[in-house]
Design an enzyme around this catalytic site. Sequence first.
Site, PDB file in Angstrom:
ATOM      1  N   HIS A  55       0.565  -1.305   0.069  1.00 60.66           N
ATOM      2  CA  HIS A  55      -0.155   0.330  -0.121  1.00 60.66           C
ATOM      3  C   HIS A  55       0.646   1.416   0.062  1.00 60.66           C
ATOM      4  O   HIS A  55       0.431   2.214   0.081  1.00 60.66           O
ATOM      5  CB  HIS A  55      -0.974   0.233   1.532  1.00 60.66           C
ATOM      6  CG  HIS A  55      -0.475  -0.253   2.456  1.00 60.66           C
ATOM      7  ND1 HIS A  55      -1.493   0.031   3.741  1.00 60.66           N
ATOM      8  CD2 HIS A  55       0.880  -0.587   2.875  1.00 60.66           C
ATOM      9  CE1 HIS A  55      -0.484  -0.008   4.415  1.00 60.66           C
ATOM     10  NE2 HIS A  55       0.913  -0.536   4.504  1.00 60.66           N
ATOM     11  N   HIS A  56       2.148   0.975   0.153  1.00 62.36           N
ATOM     12  CA  HIS A  56       2.917   2.145   0.162  1.00 62.36           C
ATOM     13  C   HIS A  56       3.338   2.759  -1.164  1.00 62.36           C
ATOM     14  O   HIS A  56       4.327   3.602  -1.895  1.00 62.36           O
ATOM     15  CB  HIS A  56       3.899   2.204   1.136  1.00 62.36           C
ATOM     16  CG  HIS A  56       4.082   2.002   2.311  1.00 62.36           C
ATOM     17  ND1 HIS A  56       3.233   3.351   3.092  1.00 62.36           N
ATOM     18  CD2 HIS A  56       4.506   0.854   3.033  1.00 62.36           C
ATOM     19  CE1 HIS A  56       2.871   2.582   4.311  1.00 62.36           C
ATOM     20  NE2 HIS A  56       3.959   1.577   4.757  1.00 62.36           N
ATOM     21  N   ALA A  57       2.850   1.848  -2.377  1.00 67.74           N
ATOM     22  CA  ALA A  57       3.309   2.289  -3.480  1.00 67.74           C
ATOM     23  C   ALA A  57       1.727   2.766  -4.388  1.00 67.74           C
ATOM     24  O   ALA A  57       0.780   2.215  -4.398  1.00 67.74           O
ATOM     25  CB  ALA A  57       3.512   0.716  -4.050  1.00 67.74           C
ATOM     26  N   PHE A  88       5.723   6.624  -7.594  1.00 67.01           N
ATOM     27  CA  PHE A  88       6.151   6.459  -5.914  1.00 67.01           C
ATOM     28  C   PHE A  88       6.456   4.867  -6.056  1.00 67.01           C
ATOM     29  O   PHE A  88       5.054   4.473  -6.121  1.00 67.01           O
ATOM     30  CB  PHE A  88       6.902   6.976  -4.789  1.00 67.01           C
ATOM     31  CG  PHE A  88       5.064   7.594  -4.343  1.00 67.01           C
ATOM     32  CD1 PHE A  88       4.956   6.498  -3.162  1.00 67.01           C
ATOM     33  CD2 PHE A  88       4.376   8.112  -4.253  1.00 67.01           C
ATOM     34  CE1 PHE A  88       3.192   6.762  -2.748  1.00 67.01           C
ATOM     35  CE2 PHE A  88       2.901   8.466  -3.636  1.00 67.01           C
ATOM     36  CZ  PHE A  88       2.573   7.954  -3.352  1.00 67.01           C
ATOM     37  N   ASP A 124      -0.399   5.662   2.371  1.00 65.90           N
ATOM     38  CA  ASP A 124      -0.591   6.627   1.150  1.00 65.90           C
ATOM     39  C   ASP A 124      -0.472   6.570  -0.020  1.00 65.90           C
ATOM     40  O   ASP A 124      -0.973   7.072  -0.658  1.00 65.90           O
ATOM     41  CB  ASP A 124       1.303   6.862   1.811  1.00 65.90           C
ATOM     42  CG  ASP A 124       1.963   6.378   1.739  1.00 65.90           C
ATOM     43  OD1 ASP A 124       1.959   4.906   1.550  1.00 65.90           O
ATOM     44  OD2 ASP A 124       3.523   6.635   2.212  1.00 65.90           O
TER      45      ASP A 124
END
Length: 301
Positions: free
Chosen positions: A118-120, A124, A161
Amino acid sequence: MIVWTHDRWRFPLPAHHRFPLDKYALLRERVVADGTAAPDEVHEAEPVPWDHLTAVHDPELIARIRTGELTVREQRGLGLPWSAALVERGRRSVGGTIEAARLALDRGLGMNLGGGTHHAGRAFARGYCLFNDVAVALERLRAEGSTRRALVVDCDVHQGDGTADLLGPDPDCFTLSLHGARNYPFQRIPSDLDVDLAEGTGDERYLEALGEALDHAIPRAGADLAFYLAGADPWEGDRLGRLALSKPGLLARDELVLDRLRASGAAVCVVLAGGYAEDVRDTVDINAATAAAVARRVHAR
Ligand SMILES: [Zn+2]
């Protein structure tokens, strides 16, 4: 219960790195030993085609990942050393979430023994996350015409994010993240609903906050497909997480989310996300309990 895995695709890591690479094979063995999945119900996912990734992510980022040309800054943010094997494994992890989501739409529930990266975000790749499997799976299933409205319930201890970056602006997707207020990422991209929990939050307060958040999110989402990120890192013994849930508390969390989502009529695709216990077997215990909770609901139908 049918599940997807990519545990045989490993990648080089420095000694003592915190990424729990061994978790995936141990979890596959455990769900079979527990009878949660028969050996022939554990499927190995194919790598997602590149054009399915560029339908969601910045094509230039995907090109840099494909060729190993991430900048030094991007490398540091990712936290995993680039290798062709890392990329292959990342593509298979996305493939597993697509298959699990497809099965969920067909039968009500599906699970990938991986994913939840979930941070991709669109442009980014960071925090151990190369590709955002949930956003790619949603895009694919929409392209196939099998779903439109979605809900993401992200119970990893870290705020989602990347998912917020990709799906927050989407009017047909509601993003909910419950996480440690003092956990990574320190610069947030807002979800539709973010619930910041104080350091040391335990079972009772967590479940209360989760229930309230679901009360808010489920009717607004009106989802036909929900993704549940069942992170193991809100556990009290986790090295990175700053919350303090017990193992029974985490199971109660899983059951609350699964039952509320199923009662709303949404198909539910479950993915693992993070878990950084000192002893990887604790993370495997938590993930295996999630899988067993999903299987009980598959068989109850
Ligand atoms: Zn996490």
